[in-house]
Design an enzyme around this catalytic site. Structure first.
Site, mmCIF file in Angstrom:
data_model
loop_
_atom_site.group_PDB
_atom_site.id
_atom_site.type_symbol
_atom_site.label_atom_id
_atom_site.label_comp_id
_atom_site.label_asym_id
_atom_site.label_seq_id
_atom_site.Cartn_x
_atom_site.Cartn_y
_atom_site.Cartn_z
ATOM 1 N N HIS A 1 -3.051 -4.679 1.416
ATOM 2 C CA HIS A 1 -2.850 -5.343 3.287
ATOM 3 C C HIS A 1 -2.687 -6.582 3.307
ATOM 4 C CE1 HIS A 1 -2.308 -0.530 4.935
ATOM 5 N NE2 HIS A 1 -3.235 -0.967 3.635
ATOM 6 N N CYS B 1 1.061 -1.276 -0.301
ATOM 7 C CA CYS B 1 0.155 -0.068 -0.206
ATOM 8 C C CYS B 1 0.648 1.623 0.060
ATOM 9 C CB CYS B 1 -0.792 0.281 1.060
ATOM 10 S SG CYS B 1 -3.010 1.017 0.754
ATOM 11 N N GLU C 1 -0.845 -7.710 5.665
ATOM 12 C CA GLU C 1 -0.548 -8.361 6.772
ATOM 13 C C GLU C 1 -1.880 -8.377 8.312
ATOM 14 O OE1 GLU C 1 -0.700 -5.192 5.350
ATOM 15 O OE2 GLU C 1 -1.273 -3.910 6.888
HETATM 16 N N1 GLN Z 1 -3.721 6.433 0.548
HETATM 17 C C1 GLN Z 1 -2.423 6.406 1.549
HETATM 18 C C2 GLN Z 1 -1.363 6.807 0.552
HETATM 19 O O1 GLN Z 1 -1.140 7.546 -0.511
HETATM 20 C C3 GLN Z 1 -1.639 4.369 1.340
HETATM 21 C C4 GLN Z 1 -2.820 4.183 1.959
HETATM 22 C C5 GLN Z 1 -2.737 2.363 2.715
HETATM 23 O O2 GLN Z 1 -1.240 2.491 3.013
HETATM 24 N N2 GLN Z 1 -3.547 2.124 3.235
HETATM 25 O O3 GLN Z 1 -0.210 7.085 0.767
#
Ligand code: GLN
Length: 195
Positions: free
Chosen positions: A169, A78, A171
């Site tokens: 994610h 992410c 995890e």
């Molecule tokens: N949208 C977030 C960002 O731009 C990332 C979101 C996340 O890690 N769950 O950093």
């Protein structure tokens, strides 16, 4: 075999738990010196601008680039995926700029800020339950990048040699198979061979 989780911000404890389930030892990495003690690194989800700022503040940018030059595997999830990317759409500066991908932050929009889906991931037999939270997607990949999973035709998991990235994610569920996949990469690059 030790796998570090960059512990500046974000979902650190959950990754350490999943690494343990995958049969390796997870360590929270708070100082650059700790990079010498680990064989692979996970950059967790959170907020990429914040993680990027803290990485600059605590000298992690050059230290992780060096870690990558040594072909030690890195897995960005992410926000961690955003931090790994060479290009961030609509943003002038990248953070680590290591992986040959262009990412679109918050690509799934407000309507679907968070959702779950069963994903087919290349190299993993049964579908993986994936949790997306304000997830980025990969808009473009370089020629050395393998696409491992797509969701609705959009790239959400990719690999370039020793670098792995997922929009979701892994995890946050009990399914540790993507951590297992990464642990196998770490083992492979460590020269112990895949199991
Ligand atoms: N949208 C977030 C960002 O731009 C990332 C979101 C996340 O890690 N769950 O950093």
């Amino acid at each position: 075999m030790k796998i570090g989780v960059l512990a500046l911000q974000g979902a650190v404890a959950e990754h350490i738990r999943s690494i343990g389930l995958a049969g390796a030892e997870g360590v929270a990495v708070k100082r650059t010196e700790q990079l010498d003690e680990i064989d692979g690194l996970i950059i967790p989800g959170g907020e990429s601008t914040t993680i990027g700022k803290l990485m600059r503040k605590y000298d992690f940018i050059d230290a992780i680039r060096k870690f990558s030059e040594e072909k030690k595997p890195i897995f960005g999830t992410c926000a961690g995926l955003i931090v790994l990317a060479k290009e961030i759409a609509g943003q002038e500066e990248a953070h680590l700029g290591l992986m040959d991908i262009t990412v679109n932050r918050n690509a799934f929009g407000r309507q679907r800020e968070s959702f779950e889906a069963d994903l087919d991931i290349a190299g993993i037999e049964e579908p993986v339950r994936a949790v997306f939270i304000r997830a980025p997607l990969i808009q473009k990949v370089g020629s050395d990048v393998d696409v491992l999973a797509e969701y609705n035709g959009e790239i959400v998991t990719a690999r370039e040699e020793h670098l792995l990235a997922s929009s979701f994610h892994p995890e946050l569920t009990d399914d540790y198979r993507l951590h297992q996949y990464f642990a196998d990469m770490v083992r492979e690059y460590k020269g112990l061979g895949s199991k």
